[in-house]
Design an enzyme around this catalytic site. Structure first.
Site, PDB file in Angstrom:
ATOM      1  N   CYS A   1      20.385 -69.529   4.689  1.00 12.94           N
ATOM      2  CA  CYS A   1      19.873 -70.705   3.990  1.00 12.94           C
ATOM      3  C   CYS A   1      18.451 -70.894   4.487  1.00 12.94           C
ATOM      4  CB  CYS A   1      20.670 -71.963   4.342  1.00 12.94           C
ATOM      5  SG  CYS A   1      22.393 -71.858   3.926  1.00 12.94           S
TER       6      CYS A   1
ATOM      7  N   ARG B   1      16.253 -66.679   0.670  1.00  9.06           N
ATOM      8  CA  ARG B   1      17.299 -66.744   1.703  1.00  9.06           C
ATOM      9  C   ARG B   1      18.609 -67.299   1.143  1.00  9.06           C
ATOM     10  NH1 ARG B   1      15.150 -66.724   6.956  1.00  9.06           N
ATOM     11  NH2 ARG B   1      16.891 -67.937   7.729  1.00  9.06           N
TER      12      ARG B   1
ATOM     13  N   TRP C   1      22.744 -70.840   0.755  1.00  4.49           N
ATOM     14  CA  TRP C   1      23.642 -69.731   0.440  1.00  4.49           C
ATOM     15  C   TRP C   1      24.994 -70.177   0.953  1.00  4.49           C
ATOM     16  CZ3 TRP C   1      26.763 -66.120   3.068  1.00  4.49           C
ATOM     17  CH2 TRP C   1      27.223 -65.064   2.281  1.00  4.49           C
TER      18      TRP C   1
ATOM     19  N   ASN D   1      21.035 -74.381   8.640  1.00  4.66           N
ATOM     20  CA  ASN D   1      21.254 -72.970   8.311  1.00  4.66           C
ATOM     21  C   ASN D   1      22.141 -72.421   9.414  1.00  4.66           C
ATOM     22  OD1 ASN D   1      21.115 -70.266   7.613  1.00  4.66           O
ATOM     23  ND2 ASN D   1      19.237 -69.934   8.787  1.00  4.66           N
TER      24      ASN D   1
ATOM     25  N   GLU E   1      22.841 -45.204  -0.373  1.00  2.00           N
ATOM     26  CA  GLU E   1      21.817 -46.224  -0.640  1.00  2.00           C
ATOM     27  C   GLU E   1      21.687 -46.454  -2.139  1.00  2.00           C
ATOM     28  OE1 GLU E   1      20.279 -48.513   0.615  1.00  2.00           O
ATOM     29  OE2 GLU E   1      18.434 -48.808  -0.529  1.00  2.00           O
TER      30      GLU E   1
ATOM     31  N   LYS F   1      22.221 -50.076  -4.010  1.00  2.00           N
ATOM     32  CA  LYS F   1      21.184 -50.664  -4.882  1.00  2.00           C
ATOM     33  C   LYS F   1      21.763 -51.021  -6.237  1.00  2.00           C
ATOM     34  CE  LYS F   1      18.276 -51.557  -2.675  1.00  2.00           C
ATOM     35  NZ  LYS F   1      18.848 -51.299  -1.402  1.00  2.00           N
TER      36      LYS F   1
ATOM     37  N   GLU G   1      24.336 -53.983  -6.015  1.00  2.00           N
ATOM     38  CA  GLU G   1      23.882 -55.334  -5.624  1.00  2.00           C
ATOM     39  C   GLU G   1      22.969 -55.966  -6.656  1.00  2.00           C
ATOM     40  OE1 GLU G   1      21.560 -55.788  -2.085  1.00  2.00           O
ATOM     41  OE2 GLU G   1      20.677 -53.809  -2.263  1.00  2.00           O
TER      42      GLU G   1
ATOM     43  N   HIS H   1      38.308 -33.679  -2.760  1.00  6.20           N
ATOM     44  CA  HIS H   1      39.422 -34.170  -1.920  1.00  6.20           C
ATOM     45  C   HIS H   1      39.902 -35.521  -2.405  1.00  6.20           C
ATOM     46  CE1 HIS H   1      38.790 -30.862   0.852  1.00  6.20           C
ATOM     47  NE2 HIS H   1      37.492 -31.106   0.769  1.00  6.20           N
TER      48      HIS H   1
ATOM     49  N   LYS I   1      18.718 -62.684   1.257  1.00  8.55           N
ATOM     50  CA  LYS I   1      17.880 -61.619   1.817  1.00  8.55           C
ATOM     51  C   LYS I   1      18.199 -61.378   3.278  1.00  8.55           C
ATOM     52  CE  LYS I   1      14.591 -58.578   1.875  1.00  8.55           C
ATOM     53  NZ  LYS I   1      14.824 -57.275   1.217  1.00  8.55           N
TER      54      LYS I   1
HETATM   55  C1  AGP Z   1      19.886 -54.122   1.040  1.00  7.96           C
HETATM   56  O1  AGP Z   1      19.365 -53.929  -0.267  1.00  7.96           O
HETATM   57  C2  AGP Z   1      20.684 -55.383   1.156  1.00  7.96           C
HETATM   58  N1  AGP Z   1      19.941 -56.497   0.744  1.00  7.96           N
HETATM   59  C3  AGP Z   1      21.347 -55.551   2.507  1.00  7.96           C
HETATM   60  O2  AGP Z   1      22.308 -54.532   2.629  1.00  7.96           O
HETATM   61  C4  AGP Z   1      20.433 -55.471   3.751  1.00  7.96           C
HETATM   62  O3  AGP Z   1      19.937 -54.158   3.906  1.00  7.96           O
HETATM   63  C5  AGP Z   1      21.281 -55.830   4.979  1.00  7.96           C
HETATM   64  O4  AGP Z   1      21.724 -57.169   4.842  1.00  7.96           O
HETATM   65  C6  AGP Z   1      20.510 -55.686   6.312  1.00  7.96           C
HETATM   66  O5  AGP Z   1      19.449 -56.586   6.332  1.00  7.96           O
HETATM   67  P1  AGP Z   1      18.348 -56.435   7.514  1.00  7.96           P
HETATM   68  O6  AGP Z   1      17.681 -55.093   7.304  1.00  7.96           O
HETATM   69  O7  AGP Z   1      17.412 -57.578   7.335  1.00  7.96           O
HETATM   70  O8  AGP Z   1      19.086 -56.476   8.820  1.00  7.96           O
END
Ligand code: AGP
Length: 605
Positions: free
Chosen positions: A2, A27, A74, A98, A478, A482, A485, A501, A600
């Protein structure tokens, strides 16, 4: 998770708080609210959803007052409703928070037994009910706040506002970041310096356990033992803190596009006139290290997965990798010859910070690779290495991922040289390959049109598989993250050799299977896995270079990457992974920069 803001101003504060919340919205954006002291009386406006909804309310129902606190949420406890939105109020006190109060249920029961009437499902309301109770017992606001803080268990960054106290704001930090801003006859507080960027360039970062009493003439800061203390005033570069889309439709698009320049400027910080050509802290000691433990979450975790290949191949250094939220619960065997390395864009991820605090009691050296150099993880490391990516606002991490990879690659070179596995010439040869990255990334970005054409097909998918071998396997993970999310399409990643497998049972003509396969030593094997998919009518999308595409023959969907040295493939293939997700999400009409349910920086465990 938050964002909180507070202002003791010399003008009406509601517009400034609103603007600061805009900079904190990355956030969390489940709800937003502002409380001010209007002629000494608490006045609050709150709205569910994004800040724009609160803005609409404020247009018709303004909030006068020159002292105020604000919050963008959040949701952790209690769904996103107005009743659960912050600021919360009880009697003569309001609070924004927060974090997570872990003992809120016991406190709530105790307060309800004493007659308190709760109006929300949140843990935060317990804080303000407790403070109100202490006020009613005759305590001063400062005493009430202090006694409340003593009762709380868990993580918090919070701010109190008291009726009748126009020149008072009390804040505290335990487990979640908080900074104080110094203005001309004004004082501010915020979850990070970005929130304060338009108000001041002089900030003080509270340390773990600090609490502070603010008035317009300054701040009295007390440490965890209640001793009054001084914390340094830091000047923040407004450029770094100021954020805009620079003409792009989304922050994510901007941050994908700026990777060539970011990587080039970041690399310049790390090259030097040394035997291995690297400018890295002398205190980094891989010679005495018998095992490297890499710990992170999400995208940062996949950067660690790539780095494992580099440290083992280039430095002969055994590497363990842990998801941060699992690390300390497996009772890891740690010792003084181990080095623990934590990767985090925000530097405030609670799981990663908790893992760092566990590891540092046992290992020889704690190193972190972070984007926010003033963050908790950076401050609690023996060595903190910045990735120099600039503020990353899009919730989906892009430029931070490739910038993390760059620092990890440089560390692997330093480890190889220090351990005598890599000669100085070998280091410089690899460095020369790393210097090619910005140009190759720019070439990969030029293929955006091909990827945009794929997005329509992908946006109709119910599930998507990503495949890769070697360092392309974490790239596949990765890519899947992406896509999940920001487009909300279910996606999974597999080592290409693992498909047979079990997961190959998923393959049918509806299933897109995205294959990352530069024409390297593993190409043949990856292509045979791809052909197993095509034999079952899977919708294969092959991402490779010209040689690979030519050798692979007739594949329904193709994206051509530049031919590159194998070492730097993860940087280049990160671009299609990012663009596939971005354009698919555009087709789906989802919120690319602020996807649902996400934030974030996840500052709760
Ligand atoms: C990545 O696209 C996500 N937003 C999330 O997995 C992020 O990488 C993860 O929360 C780690 O955040 P940080 O690098 O600030 O620790």
């Amino acid at each position: 998770m938050c964002g909180i803001i507070g202002i003791l101003g010399t003008h009406e504060v509601s517009p400034q708080i609103h603007d600061a919340l805009k900079r904190l919205e990355y956030r969390g954006y489940d709800s937003a609210g502002i409380a001010t002291l209007n002629k000494g009386r608490l006045d609050i406006r709150r709205a569910v959803g994004k800040l724009i909804n609160l803005s609409d309310i404020l247009v018709h129902d303004p909030l006068p007052g020159r002292s105020g606190i604000g919050h963008t949420r959040w949701a952790t406890h209690g769904e996103p409703t107005v009743a659960n939105a912050h600021p919360h109020r009880a009697g003569r006190v309001a609070v924004v928070h927060n974090g997570i109060i872990e003992n809120f249920r016991a406190l709530r029961e105790q307060l309800e037994a004493q007659g308190a009437e709760f109006t929300s499902q949140t843990d935060t309301e317990t804080i303000v009910q407790l403070a109100s109770h202490y006020l009613d017992e005759g305590m001063t606001p400062t005493q009430a706040a202090r006694h409340t803080l003593e009762q709380l268990e868990g993580a918090f960054a919070l701010a109190f506002l008291f009726e009748g106290e126009e020149d008072l704001m009390i804040c505290a930090r335990r487990g979640s970041p908080l900074c104080i801003g110094h203005g001309a006859g004004e004082m501010y507080l915020g979850s990070d310096a970005i929130a304060l960027a338009e108000l001041t360039d002089r900030v003080t970062y509270l340390e773990e356990g600090d609490w502070a009493v603010l008035s317009r003439s300054g701040a009295m800061i007390f440490d965890a033992e209640d001793k009054q203390t001084n914390r340094p005033v830091t000047r923040i570069t407004l450029e770094a803190a100021r954020i805009d889309k620079s003409g792009h439709k989304h922050f994510m698009a901007k941050e994908i596009a700026e990777q060539p320049s970011i990587l080039q400027s970041a690399m310049a910080q790390y090259v030097g006139n040394t035997p291995d050509g690297l400018n890295l802290p002398e205190t980094l000691d891989f010679k005495q290290t018998d095992r490297l433990i890499l710990v992170a979450c999400g995208t940062a975790f996949y950067a660690c997965q790539v780095a494992k290949y580099w440290f083992e191949k280039l430095a002969g250094l055994p590497v363990e990798i842990d998801i941060a939220s699992e690390f300390r619960y497996r009772d890891p065997v740690l010792g003084p010859a181990n080095m623990a390395l934590f990767v985090s864009q925000s530097g405030e991820t609670a799981d990663t910070l908790a893992a760092l605090r566990h590891a540092r009691r046992h290992v020889g050296q704690v190193v972190s690779v972070v984007n926010v150099t003033t963050s908790s993880i950076a401050r609690e490391s023996d060595v903190a290495l910045p990735i120099h990516a600039g503020p990353e606002i899009g919730v989906a991490s892009t430029k931070a991922f490739t910038a993390q990879l760059q620092v990890l690659a440089l560390l692997a070179l330093r480890a190889g040289w220090q351990r005598g596995v890599l000669s100085a010439e070998g280091c410089k040869a690899r460095l020369a390959e790393l210097r090619l990255i910005p140009g190759f990334v720019a070439q990969a970005l030029d293929r955006e049109g091909e990827i945009r054409n794929l997005a329509e097909t992908l946006s109709q998918a119910r599930d998507v598989l990503f495949l890769g071998r070697g360092t392309m396997f974490p790239l596949a993970m990765e890519g899947a993250l992406k896509l999940k999310e920001i487009s909300y399409i279910h996606a999974e990643a597999y080592a290409a050799g693992e498909l047979k497998h079990g997961p190959i049972a998923l393959v049918d003509k509806e299933l897109p299977v995205i294959v990352f396969a530069p024409s390297d030593a593993l190409f043949e094997k990856t292509v045979s896995n791809m052909q197993e998919v095509m034999a079952r009518h899977g919708k294969v999308i092959l991402i490779s270079d010209l040689a690979g595409l030519t050798q692979a023959g007739d594949v329904p969907y193709r994206v051509q990457m530049p031919a590159i040295p194998e070492f730097i493939a993860p940087f280049i293939y990160a671009i299609p992974a990012q663009l596939i997700a971005y354009h698919t999400a555009l087709h789906r009409g989802t919120d690319v920069d602020q996807p649902r349910n996400l934030a974030k920086s996840v500052t709760v465990e």
